[in-house]
Design an enzyme around this catalytic site. Sequence first.
Site, PDB file in Angstrom:
ATOM      1  N   ARG A  46       0.834  -1.200   0.000  1.00 52.15           N
ATOM      2  CA  ARG A  46       0.000   0.000   0.000  1.00 52.15           C
ATOM      3  C   ARG A  46       0.873   1.255   0.000  1.00 52.15           C
ATOM      4  O   ARG A  46       2.084   1.194   0.223  1.00 52.15           O
ATOM      5  CB  ARG A  46      -0.926   0.004   1.218  1.00 52.15           C
ATOM      6  N   LYS A 101       1.719   1.905   7.369  1.00 48.13           N
ATOM      7  CA  LYS A 101       2.116   1.099   8.532  1.00 48.13           C
ATOM      8  C   LYS A 101       3.079   1.865   9.427  1.00 48.13           C
ATOM      9  O   LYS A 101       3.687   2.856   9.029  1.00 48.13           O
ATOM     10  CB  LYS A 101       2.770  -0.206   8.074  1.00 48.13           C
ATOM     11  N   TYR A 150      -0.887   4.231  10.822  1.00 49.24           N
ATOM     12  CA  TYR A 150      -1.226   3.207  11.811  1.00 49.24           C
ATOM     13  C   TYR A 150       0.019   2.952  12.665  1.00 49.24           C
ATOM     14  O   TYR A 150       1.115   2.789  12.132  1.00 49.24           O
ATOM     15  CB  TYR A 150      -1.634   1.895  11.134  1.00 49.24           C
ATOM     16  N   HIS A 164      -0.422   1.145  16.258  1.00 47.30           N
ATOM     17  CA  HIS A 164      -0.673  -0.018  17.121  1.00 47.30           C
ATOM     18  C   HIS A 164       0.397  -0.131  18.198  1.00 47.30           C
ATOM     19  O   HIS A 164       1.020  -1.173  18.400  1.00 47.30           O
ATOM     20  CB  HIS A 164      -0.744  -1.303  16.283  1.00 47.30           C
ATOM     21  N   GLU A 205      -5.609   4.350  14.092  1.00 48.40           N
ATOM     22  CA  GLU A 205      -6.498   3.383  14.740  1.00 48.40           C
ATOM     23  C   GLU A 205      -7.138   3.897  16.015  1.00 48.40           C
ATOM     24  O   GLU A 205      -8.044   3.242  16.548  1.00 48.40           O
ATOM     25  CB  GLU A 205      -5.768   2.067  15.010  1.00 48.40           C
ATOM     26  N   ASP A 261      -2.261  -7.172  14.932  1.00 48.42           N
ATOM     27  CA  ASP A 261      -1.637  -5.850  15.095  1.00 48.42           C
ATOM     28  C   ASP A 261      -1.705  -5.361  16.537  1.00 48.42           C
ATOM     29  O   ASP A 261      -0.879  -4.551  16.961  1.00 48.42           O
ATOM     30  CB  ASP A 261      -2.319  -4.821  14.195  1.00 48.42           C
TER      31      ASP A 261
END
Length: 374
Positions: free
Chosen positions: A15, A75, A94, A96, A118, A270
């Site tokens: 991505r 990510k 993101y 996490h 998130e 994740d």
Amino acid sequence: MIIGVPKEIKNNENRVGVTPAGVMELVRHGHTVFVQQSAGLQSGFEDDEYIGAGAKILPTIEEVYQTAEMIIKVKEPIAPEYSLIKKDQLLFTYFHFASSEVLTRAMIDSGSVCVSYETVEDPDRSLPLLTPMSEVAGRMSIQQGAKYLEKPLKGRGILLGGVPGVAPAKVLVLGGGVVGTQAAKMAAGMGADVTILDISPKRLKYLDDVMPANVNTEYSNEYTIRKHIKTSDLIVGGVLIPGAKAPKLITRDMLKEMRPGTVLVDVAVDQGGCFETTKPTTHQDPVYIIDDVVHYSVANMPGAVPYTSTMALTNVTLPYAIQLANKGWKKACAENEPLKKGLNVINGDVVYPAISEAFDLPLKDVNAYTSKLD
């Protein structure tokens, strides 16, 4: 604002943080966008498309980080990127954090400002920037689960939907949120016998109303989970506590109660995973076997379908990215409560409770930062 879009370097992460359409909107608002060379190639976007949308192309990831005031990614940064991140640099991606103390401490040490997709949270407690990827991952969990149920891939050798005269596979879905709903819809559409477990009676009632006849709902507890795992062929873990580690709903000892070749797909990987035996895997090496049970726990499942995922992600992140770029992060977060909840780490301070609790780190009040408007 100067915005940078680096190429993702996590294993098989195809991505990209922004589509050419997204770049055009940012440029239209007066911002300068630098995109790393070939960053969008695996998602189907050529450099020329970014140039046509108004972006400038930089050849290396180092130059993107060095040039940009704000980084838009997909990510979390990985180890080779840690040293590239500058003090006060705004990172929108993101993260996490609760699943990785190493990452958390690296971002604390960097002095950067970390806004996590998130944990952006609407008043109804929905997670608008996590939802599209949860939808993709939920649907993919059934695709992958069905594949790994095949005997050559060490599964039970069962066709998910069965055939006339032969019963379909039994699918157990843990969690009735976005992931679980999409997984159940896909499994039901393929003809499986599906059961969703959740702890919210209100959610179970809704799912019971909207799901087809081959989907059953039950209240989740250890007794019910242990009952179903004995006869389930595919088990999907889709339980989420925003910003925190996922609860361990299937323990190591439960594997011995499952039939050989049962497949576990942990979409919560994740956030640490909701199976005790979960460990992150990659698209290159996606599965492992413990006690004859196949585990699939790829930490970036939507990366396998990057065109769909990138388009869906930019659709929801772009309005927030524009606010951050137009107003600066302090003013944008002060004026937008859901976006403020995305603030996780600010200039070395943890400001999100679940991260503080996960690693016993001091917690600072986020309002102490967002009230100091430039």
